[in-house]
Design a protein around this motif. Sequence first.
Motif, PDB file in Angstrom:
ATOM      1  N   VAL A  74       5.482  -2.926   0.162  1.00  0.00           N
ATOM      2  CA  VAL A  74       5.411  -1.796  -0.766  1.00  0.00           C
ATOM      3  C   VAL A  74       4.291  -0.861  -0.327  1.00  0.00           C
ATOM      4  N   ALA A  75       4.651   0.395  -0.078  1.00  0.00           N
ATOM      5  CA  ALA A  75       3.669   1.445   0.177  1.00  0.00           C
ATOM      6  C   ALA A  75       3.376   2.083  -1.182  1.00  0.00           C
ATOM      7  N   ALA A  76       2.134   1.992  -1.634  1.00  0.00           N
ATOM      8  CA  ALA A  76       1.790   2.413  -2.989  1.00  0.00           C
ATOM      9  C   ALA A  76       0.706   3.485  -2.967  1.00  0.00           C
ATOM     10  N   PHE A  77       0.938   4.535  -3.758  1.00  0.00           N
ATOM     11  CA  PHE A  77       0.053   5.701  -3.735  1.00  0.00           C
ATOM     12  C   PHE A  77      -0.174   6.260  -5.127  1.00  0.00           C
ATOM     13  N   ALA A  78      -1.327   6.889  -5.317  1.00  0.00           N
ATOM     14  CA  ALA A  78      -1.611   7.678  -6.513  1.00  0.00           C
ATOM     15  C   ALA A  78      -2.005   9.076  -6.054  1.00  0.00           C
ATOM     16  N   CYS A  79      -1.473  10.074  -6.736  1.00  0.00           N
ATOM     17  CA  CYS A  79      -1.791  11.468  -6.427  1.00  0.00           C
ATOM     18  C   CYS A  79      -2.817  11.986  -7.419  1.00  0.00           C
TER      19      CYS A  79
END
Length: 124
Positions: free
Chosen positions: A12-17
Motif C-alpha cells: 500500500v502506497a499511502a499519502f496525506a495531502c
Amino acid sequence: MIEILTGFPDNVAAFACHGHVTKADYETVLMPDVEKKLQQHEKVSIYYETAPDFKGFDPGAMWDDTKVGFSHYSKWERIAVVTDVDWIKHTMRFAGFLMPAEVRAFPSTDTDEARGWIAKAEAA
C-alpha cells in the motif's frame, strides 16, 4: 505538500495531502514511492487522504495524478480516498467506473474504516 504515511501493509502506497499540492510534490514524493512499490509487488493499493489543512492542487499536480493512475492502469488493486472535498469525492466515483481496481471514497470521519479497508487488500 504530500506526506508519505506509515503503518500500512507493504503493498500500500499511502499519502496525506497538506496545504497546496504541486507538481514537484508528485514528482519528488508520490511518484517515486509508487514506483518503488510497483517494483516490489504485482498489484499495489493506494491510500490517499486530504488533511484538514488541504487547500488544493495545481494543474501540474492534477496532470501527474492522472498520468500515474493510467500509466499503471492494470497494477492497482484498491484505491481509498479520504476527503471531505466534494469535487474529489465525485471524481473518485467516476474513476471507479474507469479503473479495474476497487475504488472507494470515504469522508474524513471514516479514516479508520478506510485504513482497514485498504489494509485488507493484501489479504484479499
